[in-house]
Write an enzyme that holds these catalytic residues in place. Structure first.
Site, PDB file in Angstrom:
ATOM      1  N   GLU A   6      30.437  13.690  34.791  1.00  0.00           N
ATOM      2  CA  GLU A   6      30.936  14.930  35.388  1.00  0.00           C
ATOM      3  C   GLU A   6      29.906  15.670  36.244  1.00  0.00           C
ATOM      4  O   GLU A   6      29.663  16.854  36.036  1.00  0.00           O
ATOM      5  CB  GLU A   6      31.467  15.857  34.284  1.00  0.00           C
ATOM      6  CG  GLU A   6      32.547  15.203  33.453  1.00  0.00           C
ATOM      7  CD  GLU A   6      32.980  16.037  32.246  1.00  0.00           C
ATOM      8  OE1 GLU A   6      32.511  17.181  32.114  1.00  0.00           O
ATOM      9  OE2 GLU A   6      33.791  15.533  31.448  1.00  0.00           O
ATOM     10  N   GLU A  36      39.301   8.060  29.678  1.00  0.00           N
ATOM     11  CA  GLU A  36      39.573   9.102  28.687  1.00  0.00           C
ATOM     12  C   GLU A  36      41.031   9.538  28.748  1.00  0.00           C
ATOM     13  O   GLU A  36      41.349  10.728  28.771  1.00  0.00           O
ATOM     14  CB  GLU A  36      38.665  10.318  28.926  1.00  0.00           C
ATOM     15  CG  GLU A  36      37.182   9.984  28.894  1.00  0.00           C
ATOM     16  CD  GLU A  36      36.285  11.212  28.997  1.00  0.00           C
ATOM     17  OE1 GLU A  36      36.780  12.344  28.799  1.00  0.00           O
ATOM     18  OE2 GLU A  36      35.090  11.033  29.282  1.00  0.00           O
TER      19      GLU A  36
HETATM   20  O1  9MR Z   1      36.482  15.046  22.689  1.00  0.00           O
HETATM   21  C1  9MR Z   1      35.161  15.559  22.759  1.00  0.00           C
HETATM   22  C2  9MR Z   1      35.016  16.735  21.824  1.00  0.00           C
HETATM   23  O2  9MR Z   1      35.183  16.314  20.489  1.00  0.00           O
HETATM   24  C3  9MR Z   1      33.650  17.361  22.009  1.00  0.00           C
HETATM   25  O3  9MR Z   1      33.576  18.547  21.247  1.00  0.00           O
HETATM   26  C4  9MR Z   1      33.395  17.690  23.486  1.00  0.00           C
HETATM   27  C5  9MR Z   1      31.980  18.185  23.696  1.00  0.00           C
HETATM   28  O4  9MR Z   1      31.047  17.198  23.427  1.00  0.00           O
HETATM   29  O5  9MR Z   1      33.583  16.535  24.272  1.00  0.00           O
HETATM   30  C6  9MR Z   1      34.862  15.985  24.167  1.00  0.00           C
HETATM   31  O6  9MR Z   1      34.938  14.851  25.003  1.00  0.00           O
HETATM   32  C7  9MR Z   1      34.787  15.092  26.396  1.00  0.00           C
HETATM   33  C8  9MR Z   1      34.065  13.915  27.004  1.00  0.00           C
HETATM   34  O7  9MR Z   1      32.841  13.724  26.353  1.00  0.00           O
HETATM   35  C9  9MR Z   1      33.853  14.110  28.496  1.00  0.00           C
HETATM   36  N1  9MR Z   1      35.082  14.365  29.166  1.00  0.00           N
HETATM   37  C10 9MR Z   1      35.908  15.417  28.594  1.00  0.00           C
HETATM   38  C11 9MR Z   1      36.138  15.165  27.108  1.00  0.00           C
HETATM   39  C12 9MR Z   1      37.073  16.207  26.531  1.00  0.00           C
HETATM   40  O8  9MR Z   1      36.512  17.471  26.629  1.00  0.00           O
END
Ligand code: 9MR
Length: 785
Positions: free
Chosen positions: A161, A270
Site C-alpha cells: 500500500e 485479499e
Molecule cells: O486483517 C488484518 C487485521 O487483522 C489487522 O488488524 C490489520 C492491521 O494489521 O490488517 C488487516 O489486514 C490488512 C492487510 O494486512 C493489508 N490490506 C488490508 C487488510 C485489511 O485491513
C-alpha cells in the site's frame, strides 16, 4: 475426513439472510484446490496461527481441516507484520508465523509472506527512527525475516500500500512514514534487500484500489515501469480486492492484464466481499457474484497466478457478521460465494484470444505495450517519437508512423508472434495520413520475405502472402485488395483474415466485408520472424496513426469483426462484467466518489440488480480521462428511469473548461410539462444551444434517450424511445477536458433520482435505423412498470 456442518439452515443477521445448507445450483463437486490446480491457478486465504495450531487445546480442527482440504496457498493475516515479527529492535519472534509455514509445508501449500514494508502495524521503536538508523533497521528487518524462512516462503509482499488514491506515493502523517523518512528510494532498496536475502523468491508490491483504470492504478503502473527500468527485482503485483456486495468489477481483468503486460505476475491477494448492513434483499447472491467475477477475471489473465481470500470463515475474519465478508459462515457452512468460486474454477481458464496484441497507448517511451491475453508476451520496440500521439479517445495514445523510417518491431526472442501457415486474423484501428506509396500496417518476417504484409497502396487496402519464402522474381505474392478506398484523416477499422481451411483471404473495412477473395494456395509457409508494426522488412512504412492492433490465430467470423470495429468508445452496462468484452474501451472504469454505497435497481428487462440506482447522492463518473471527443461527431445512448420530476436532473454530462460541453437532462416545467433536453456548448464556450423533446418526461417508466451531434452539419438531434423528438443546430462544439470525466446522473445542475442503465458513447453520429434498433432490441422483453 472433514465434515461440513451441512444440513443446518444457518441464519445470519437474525432472519434477514439464510444460508441454504446445500446449493441446488452447485454443479461442480470437488475441492477448490483441485479445481484451481486444473485451471492452473492457486486458491488461498489469509489464515491465523491460533486456529491453525495443531494442539487441539489451542487450534480449531474444523479450521485446520478446511484449510488443508480446500486451499493451495496461505497468507499469514498478521503474523509476518513488523509488530509481530520484530516487536523490539533486533528481537525477532517467528513462532506464530512458523506455525502457519509449518502447516503449509505439511499440506503442500505455498505461503505468501505478508508484508515486509508497510506504514501500518509498525512497532513504536521503528516509528521513532529516521535517516540511516531507519534504513539500517529496515534492511535488517527484511534480511532477517526473508532469510529465516528461506524457500518455505517463496512469495513476499515486499511493499504494501505505498500509494495514495491519486496515484502518488503516500506522504505526510503516519501514512507517509517511509517516503518522508527515507525518500522514494525505499521501494527500490526494499526489493533489492529482499532479493539478496532470497534470490529465488517472487517479490510483489501489494495494493488496493487498483482493480479498475483508476488514478491509483495508473500511478502504480508508472511506478512499476520505473522499477523495472531501473532493474529492481519486482516480479508481481498483488491486487487486494476488498469489495462490497454492491461493487462492480468492470475493468478488473483489464487492469490485471495491463500489469501482466509489463512482464509481471499478478494475483488477487485479499479478496473479501462485505455485506450491506442492514442486509439488502439478496445479499448473499450479490456477494457470490462479486466472488465469481473476481475469480473469473483472474482466470482470464494467464499471468494471474492465484486468488487469495482475506479469511475463509466469518469465525475468524476482520469483517465478521454482520459484514460477513468470507465464503463460509462462522459455523463453516458454505455460502453461495463458495459454490460460485467452485463453479468458476471448474470452468477453467478461457482460451487465449487474441494471441498477441498491442494497445499502443504508451504515453511516451519506446516500448509498445503488449496487451495480449496470451501467456506469450511479444513486447515491441518502437522507434523514437513514434508513440504518444493522439489516439481514438482523448485519453488514449497511439502509434504514429511518419511514412519514412518509423515503426515498431518485436524483439528477436519474442518474435514469431503469430503462425502464418494456419488461419489468422489481424484487427487494427488506423488513421491514415496519406495514400502515397505502398504503406504497411503490419507484417511478419520470413527468412527472405515477409510471410504476410497488411497495408494499403494505390488507395486500397491489401493483404499479401507470398507463395514461398523466396526473393525469386518469378514468385509473386498472392494479394487481395479492398474495393473500399482508404480514407485519410479519420479512424478506420481494418481487418485481414486468412481462412486456411477454405483457402479464401478476406478483408473488412469498418466492420463490413469486402467481396470474398479468390482461392489461394493453402500450402502457406511457416514464418518464425520478427513482427513489425507500421513497417515491413522491405522498408515500406505506414504514414498515420495505429491503435489496438490484435492478432488472432483463427479466422474470425464477420460478427466478431463487426464487434471489433464497433464505434462504441465507452460503455457502462452496470452488470458487473470484468471488462474483457470491452477491453480497449476501458469499459466502465466508473467510480462512485461519494462515501455513499452503490445501489442496484431492476433493469427494463425486469432483471434484478442490472441497472444502477441513484438517489441523488451517488457520484458516478469515469476514471482515466474523457472517453470521447465532444468537438467531433458523437452520439450518446442511455436508458433512464426517473423516480420523480420534482427538479432538474442530469442524465449525462462531461467535464469541460468551466461547464459541461453537453448536458443530456430533465428540464422541469410547470404542471406536468417536463421535457428532456440536449444542450451543446458551442466551440467558443459562449452559448449553450438546446434541443428540447416534444415528448414530456414522466417518472416511473424506463425511457431510451439518444443525443447526436454532427461535426459536418452542426445538427443536434434528441431521440426519445427511438424517434426524433427535438433538434437544433450549432456549428461547433466545445472540447471535453482530456483528463476529465463523463458524469453519469450527476452535475451541478442536479443529480438524478431514479435509475440509469446501458450508457453507450459513440464517436460518430448514429443513424435513425441504428437508433431504432438500439431501442427496439429491448422492446420485446421490456418490463412493465
Ligand atoms: O486483517 C488484518 C487485521 O487483522 C489487522 O488488524 C490489520 C492491521 O494489521 O490488517 C488487516 O489486514 C490488512 C492487510 O494486512 C493489508 N490490506 C488490508 C487488510 C485489511 O485491513
Amino acid at each position: 475426513m472433514y465434515l461440513w456442518r451441512v444440513g443446518v439452515l444457518f441464519a445470519l443477521l437474525g432472519s434477514a439472510i439464510v444460508v441454504p445448507a446445500t446449493n441446488p445450483a452447485a454443479a461442480a463437486p470437488g475441492r477448490l484446490r483441485d479445481l484451481a490446480q486444473a485451471a492452473g491457478v492457486k486458491i488461498g486465504s489469509a489464515v491465523r496461527a491460533a486456529p491453525l495450531n495443531p494442539d487441539p487445546a489451542v487450534g480449531d480442527e474444523d479450521y485446520r481441516d478446511w484449510a488443508r482440504e480446500q486451499l493451495s496457498t496461505l497468507t499469514a493475516e498478521n503474523e509476518l507484520k513488523w509488530d509481530h515479527v520484530e516487536p523490539a529492535r533486533g528481537r525477532f519472534n517467528f513462532a506464530a508465523a512458523d506455525t502457519i509455514v509449518q502447516f503449509a509445508h505439511e499440506t503442500e501449500q505455498t505461503v505468501r509472506g505478508h508484508t515486509l514494508v508497510w506504514h501500518s502495524a509498525l512497532p513504536a521503536w521503528v516509528s521513532a527512527l529516521s535517516g540511516d538508523q531507519l534504513e539500517a533497521a529496515l534492511q535488517t528487518h527484511i534480511t532477517s525475516t526473508v532469510s529465516h524462512f528461506g524457500s518455505d516462503v517463496a512469495i513476499w509482499d515486499v511493499v504494501n500500500e505505498p500509494l495514495n488514491d491519486s496515484g502518488s506515493l503516500r506522504s505526510g502523517g503516519s501514512q507517509g512514514f517511509w517516503k518522508d523518512r527515507l525518500g522514494e528510494d525505499y521501494i527500490d532498496e526494499s526489493f533489492r534487500w529482499a532479493h539478496a536475502a532470497n534470490p529465488t523468491a517472487r517479490l510483489y508490491l501489494n495494493e488496493y484500489g487498483i482493480e479498475s483504470d483508476s488514478p491509483k492504478a495508473r500511478g502504480l503502473y508508472e511506478l512499476v515501469k520505473g522499477l523495472l527500468a531501473r532493474g529492481v527485482p519486482i516480479h508481481g503485483i498483488g491486487f487486494q480486492t476488498h469489495k462490497l456486495e454492491t461493487s462492480r468489477l468492470s475493468g478488473l481483468a483489464d487492469s490485471l492484464r495491463r500489469f501482466a503486460d509489463l512482464g509481471l505476475e499478478v494475483a488477487i491477494t485479499e479478496l473479501g466481499v462485505k455485506l450491506l448492513t442492514p442486509a439488502g434483499g439478496d445479499s448473499l447472491g450479490r456477494q457470490a457474484d462479486v466472488y465469481g467475477w473476481v475469480t473469473a477475471a483472474c482466470l482470464a489473465v494467464p499471468r494471474c497466478v492465484s486468488v487469495t481470500a482475506w479469511g475463509f470463515t466469518d469465525r475468524y475474519s476482520w469483517i465478521p457478521a454482520p459484514g460477513a465478508a468470507t465464503m463460509l459462515t462462522d459455523q463453516y457452512v458454505p455460502k453461495p460465494a463458495y459454490y460460485r468460486v467452485r463453479d468458476v474454477l471448474a470452468a477453467g481458464r478461457p482460451a487465449a484470444d487474441p494471441v498477441a496484441a498491442w494497445r499502443l497507448d504508451e504515453p511516451a517511451g519506446t516500448i509498445a505495450t503488449d496487451a495480449s491475453s496470451s501467456p506469450q508476451r511479444h513486447p515491441a520496440q518502437a522507434d523514437p517519437g513514434a508513440l504518444g500521439h493522439e489516439g481514438r479517445q482523448p485519453f488514449l495514445r497511439a502509434f504514429k508512423g511518419n511514412g519514412i523510417d518509423s515503426g515498431a518491431t518485436t524483439a528477436p526472442a519474442e518474435s514469431n508472434a503469430m503462425r502464418t501457415n494456419v488461419s489468422y486474423t489481424l484487427s487494427v484501428w488506423i488513421k491514415p495520413a496519406s495514400t502515397t506509396g505502398d504503406q504497411v500496417i503490419a507484417s511478419q518476417d520470413g527468412a527472405n520475405v515477409s510471410a504476410f504484409t497488411f497495408g494499403h497502396t494505390d488507395g486500397r487496402y491489401y493483404l499479401a502472402v507470398p507463395l514461398a519464402d523466396t526473393t525469386d522474381a518469378g514468385v509473386d505474392p498472392q494479394r487481395l485488395f479492398s474495393q473500399t478506398p482508404v480514407v485519410i484523416g479519420q479512424w478506420n477499422h481494418v481487418a485481414a483474415v486468412w481462412d486456411n481451411p477454405s483457402g479464401h483471404p478476406r478483408l473488412y473495412v469498418n466492420g463490413v466485408a469486402e467481396p470474398e477473395g479468390p482461392l489461394w494456395n493453402r500450402e502457406t509457409w511457416a514464418s518464425t520472424g520478427i513482427f513489425h508494426i507500421g513497417e515491413s522488412r522491405a522498408g515500406q512504412h505506414f504514414h498515420g496513426s495505429i491503435s489496438d492492433l490484435r492478432v488472432y490465430q483463427r479466422a474470425l467470423p464477420s460478427t466478431e469483426i463487426k464487434a471489433l470495429a464497433s464505434p462504441v468508445v465507452g460503455q457502462w452496462g452496470f452488470d458487473g462484467h470484468t471488462g474483457d468484452d470491452s477491453w480497449f474501451h476501458r469499459d466502465a472504469a466508473a467510480r462512485n466518489d461519494a462515501t455513499v454505497a452503490l445501489l442496484w435497481a431492476t433493469d427494463r428487462k425486469c432483471q434484478a440488480n442490472k441497472a444502477i440506482s441513484l438517489t441523488g447522492t451517488q457520484l458516478i463518473d469515469t476514471r482515466g480521462g474523457a472517453p470521447l471527443f465532444t468537438d467531433r461527431s458523437y452520439s450518446l445512448s442511455v436508458w433512464v428511469q426517473l423516480a420523480d420530476t420534482d427538479s432538474d436532473q442530469v442524465v449525462l454530462a462531461a467535464d469541460g473548461t468551466s461547464i459541461s460541453p453537453f448536458y443530456l437532462r430533465l428540464k422541469r416545467g410547470t404542471g406536468d410539462d417536463h421535457r428532456w433536453i440536449f444542450a451543446v456548448l458551442n466551440g467558443s464556450g459562449t452559448q449553450q444551444v438546446v434541443a428540447t423533446s416534444e415528448q414530456k418526461a414522466e417518472a416511473g417508466a424506463w425511457t431510451h434517450l439518444v443525443a447526436t451531434w454532427s461535426m459536418e452539419t452542426g445538427q443536434m438531434q434528441l431521440f426519445v424511445d427511438g424517434t426524433v423528438s427535438g433538434t437544433n443546430t450549432v456549428l461547433s462544439s466545445a472540447a471535453a477536458t482530456e483528463n476529465g470525466s463523463l458524469h453519469i446522473g450527476v452535475s451541478q445542475l442536479g443529480n438524478l433520482r431514479g435509475a440509469i442503465d446501458d450508457v453507450l458513447v459513440y464517436q460518430q453520429v448514429l443513424t435513425q435505423p441504428e437508433i431504432s434498433a438500439l431501442y427496439l432490441q429491448y422492446e420485446p422483453s421490456r418490463c412493465q412498470p
